[in-house]
Write a protein that holds these residues in place. Structure first.
Motif, mmCIF file in Angstrom:
data_model
loop_
_atom_site.group_PDB
_atom_site.id
_atom_site.type_symbol
_atom_site.label_atom_id
_atom_site.label_comp_id
_atom_site.label_asym_id
_atom_site.label_seq_id
_atom_site.Cartn_x
_atom_site.Cartn_y
_atom_site.Cartn_z
ATOM 1 N N ASP A 64 59.239 -25.270 -20.968
ATOM 2 C CA ASP A 64 61.198 -25.103 -20.901
ATOM 3 C C ASP A 64 60.678 -23.688 -21.448
ATOM 4 O O ASP A 64 61.482 -23.081 -21.314
ATOM 5 C CB ASP A 64 61.659 -26.224 -21.535
ATOM 6 C CG ASP A 64 61.872 -27.184 -20.111
ATOM 7 O OD1 ASP A 64 62.041 -26.509 -19.197
ATOM 8 O OD2 ASP A 64 62.371 -28.589 -20.324
ATOM 9 N N VAL A 65 60.283 -24.076 -23.528
ATOM 10 C CA VAL A 65 60.306 -23.492 -24.211
ATOM 11 C C VAL A 65 59.988 -22.444 -23.865
ATOM 12 O O VAL A 65 60.802 -20.456 -24.004
ATOM 13 C CB VAL A 65 59.456 -23.147 -25.307
ATOM 14 C CG1 VAL A 65 59.044 -22.086 -26.107
ATOM 15 C CG2 VAL A 65 59.775 -24.890 -25.968
ATOM 16 N N LEU A 66 58.248 -21.972 -23.178
ATOM 17 C CA LEU A 66 57.597 -19.793 -22.099
ATOM 18 C C LEU A 66 59.071 -19.751 -21.670
ATOM 19 O O LEU A 66 59.368 -18.723 -21.264
ATOM 20 C CB LEU A 66 56.573 -20.888 -21.564
ATOM 21 C CG LEU A 66 56.154 -19.828 -20.754
ATOM 22 C CD1 LEU A 66 55.641 -18.926 -21.840
ATOM 23 C CD2 LEU A 66 54.837 -20.299 -19.964
ATOM 24 N N ARG A 67 59.699 -20.687 -20.374
ATOM 25 C CA ARG A 67 61.324 -20.392 -20.027
ATOM 26 C C ARG A 67 61.956 -19.198 -20.466
ATOM 27 O O ARG A 67 62.219 -17.891 -20.374
ATOM 28 C CB ARG A 67 62.062 -21.246 -18.935
ATOM 29 C CG ARG A 67 60.964 -21.554 -17.923
ATOM 30 C CD ARG A 67 61.837 -22.246 -16.862
ATOM 31 N NE ARG A 67 60.991 -23.100 -15.697
ATOM 32 C CZ ARG A 67 60.399 -24.894 -16.214
ATOM 33 N NH1 ARG A 67 60.237 -24.925 -17.935
ATOM 34 N NH2 ARG A 67 59.472 -24.694 -15.401
ATOM 35 N N LEU A 68 62.443 -20.314 -21.295
ATOM 36 C CA LEU A 68 63.529 -19.394 -22.467
ATOM 37 C C LEU A 68 63.143 -18.381 -23.059
ATOM 38 O O LEU A 68 63.970 -17.138 -23.417
ATOM 39 C CB LEU A 68 64.044 -20.042 -22.992
ATOM 40 C CG LEU A 68 64.933 -21.437 -22.458
ATOM 41 C CD1 LEU A 68 64.980 -22.471 -23.589
ATOM 42 C CD2 LEU A 68 66.248 -20.909 -22.331
ATOM 43 N N VAL A 69 61.784 -18.268 -23.403
ATOM 44 C CA VAL A 69 61.305 -17.022 -24.771
ATOM 45 C C VAL A 69 61.048 -16.073 -24.126
ATOM 46 O O VAL A 69 60.830 -14.689 -23.865
ATOM 47 C CB VAL A 69 59.937 -17.724 -24.881
ATOM 48 C CG1 VAL A 69 59.710 -16.694 -25.787
ATOM 49 C CG2 VAL A 69 60.197 -18.221 -26.224
ATOM 50 N N LYS A 70 59.941 -16.079 -22.474
ATOM 51 C CA LYS A 70 59.997 -15.212 -22.153
ATOM 52 C C LYS A 70 61.608 -14.490 -21.558
ATOM 53 O O LYS A 70 61.502 -13.015 -21.090
ATOM 54 C CB LYS A 70 59.059 -15.193 -20.141
ATOM 55 C CG LYS A 70 57.591 -15.408 -20.981
ATOM 56 C CD LYS A 70 57.585 -14.801 -21.987
ATOM 57 C CE LYS A 70 56.070 -13.620 -21.371
ATOM 58 N NZ LYS A 70 55.546 -12.610 -21.964
ATOM 59 N N LYS A 71 62.254 -15.033 -21.116
ATOM 60 C CA LYS A 71 63.597 -14.756 -20.507
ATOM 61 C C LYS A 71 64.888 -13.998 -21.465
ATOM 62 O O LYS A 71 64.990 -12.327 -21.495
ATOM 63 C CB LYS A 71 64.271 -15.798 -20.531
ATOM 64 C CG LYS A 71 65.668 -15.344 -19.676
ATOM 65 C CD LYS A 71 66.592 -16.749 -19.096
ATOM 66 C CE LYS A 71 68.092 -16.296 -18.095
ATOM 67 N NZ LYS A 71 68.833 -17.356 -17.797
ATOM 68 N N GLN A 72 64.200 -14.261 -22.836
ATOM 69 C CA GLN A 72 64.756 -13.531 -24.047
ATOM 70 C C GLN A 72 64.238 -12.362 -24.766
ATOM 71 O O GLN A 72 64.185 -11.251 -25.814
ATOM 72 C CB GLN A 72 65.345 -14.612 -25.378
ATOM 73 C CG GLN A 72 66.338 -15.316 -24.079
ATOM 74 C CD GLN A 72 67.084 -16.549 -25.299
ATOM 75 O OE1 GLN A 72 66.525 -16.871 -26.283
ATOM 76 N NE2 GLN A 72 68.252 -17.352 -24.374
ATOM 77 N N HIS A 73 62.881 -13.187 -25.089
ATOM 78 C CA HIS A 73 61.877 -11.799 -25.706
ATOM 79 C C HIS A 73 61.052 -11.877 -24.721
ATOM 80 O O HIS A 73 59.543 -12.457 -24.712
ATOM 81 C CB HIS A 73 61.451 -12.779 -27.001
ATOM 82 C CG HIS A 73 62.587 -13.490 -27.975
ATOM 83 N ND1 HIS A 73 62.557 -12.186 -28.087
ATOM 84 C CD2 HIS A 73 63.306 -14.493 -28.283
ATOM 85 C CE1 HIS A 73 64.116 -13.020 -29.155
ATOM 86 N NE2 HIS A 73 64.081 -14.298 -28.183
ATOM 87 N N PRO A 74 60.689 -10.808 -23.688
ATOM 88 C CA PRO A 74 60.158 -10.476 -22.336
ATOM 89 C C PRO A 74 58.652 -10.026 -23.202
ATOM 90 O O PRO A 74 57.144 -10.197 -22.498
ATOM 91 C CB PRO A 74 60.363 -9.832 -21.139
ATOM 92 C CG PRO A 74 61.823 -9.291 -22.177
ATOM 93 C CD PRO A 74 61.892 -9.855 -23.032
ATOM 94 N N ALA A 75 58.497 -9.327 -24.214
ATOM 95 C CA ALA A 75 57.048 -8.516 -25.034
ATOM 96 C C ALA A 75 56.717 -9.353 -25.871
ATOM 97 O O ALA A 75 55.886 -9.146 -25.887
ATOM 98 C CB ALA A 75 58.261 -7.553 -25.862
#
Length: 147
Positions: A64-75
């Motif tokens: 879940d953390v990974l999904r949110l992070v990649k959505k908001q901070h893709p770099a």
């Protein structure tokens, strides 16, 4: 090498503190978060270059953390480091966009090498993104990305 901002995320506090100390002995400083919510707040406030993320945590899971992070901070480059993951978890994490998937216990030199490689990969992506904004005439945005 530039200072690499690393966030270690794992609910096993003793493990993550020991890992942070071992990275420090190799001239890599890191911050720690002990759950998913804390990790998300840290990423929003501090923009780390690398996140080393456990998958199995109470509350907000690593996926879940990974999904949110990649959505908001893709770099943000994410290295999953888990002792409980399986092939399905690995496949899902890779489809979301992790840099690498490692299993505990991990050789510290392997982890250090992957952190440095992830940082270099992230720098390339940042330069390409900044160049695209500069080319479009948005120099202030390009400067902010490079900073």
């Amino acid at each position: 090498m530039d200072d690499i901002r690393i966030l270690l995320v794992d609910d096993e506090e003793e493990f993550v503190q020991a890992l942070s100390e071992r990275l420090g002995l190799r001239d890599l400083s890191s911050q720690t978060a002990f759950d998913g919510e804390e990790a998300l707040r840290f990423v929003d406030a501090n923009a780390p270059h690398i996140m080393v993320l456990d998958l199995k945590m109470p509350g907000t899971s690593g996926l879940d953390v990974l999904r949110l992070v990649k959505k908001q901070h893709p770099a943000l480059q994410v290295i999953v480091l888990t002792g409980h993951g399986n092939d399905l978890d690995e496949a899902e994490a890779r489809s979301i966009g992790i840099f690498d998937y490692l299993r505990k216990p991990v050789d510290i030199e392997v982890l250090v090498g992957r952190i440095r490689a992830a940082y270099q990969e992230g720098r390339k992506g940042t330069s390409l993104t900044a160049a695209a904004f500069a080319e479009a005439g948005e120099l202030d945005t390009a400067r902010r990305i490079l900073e």
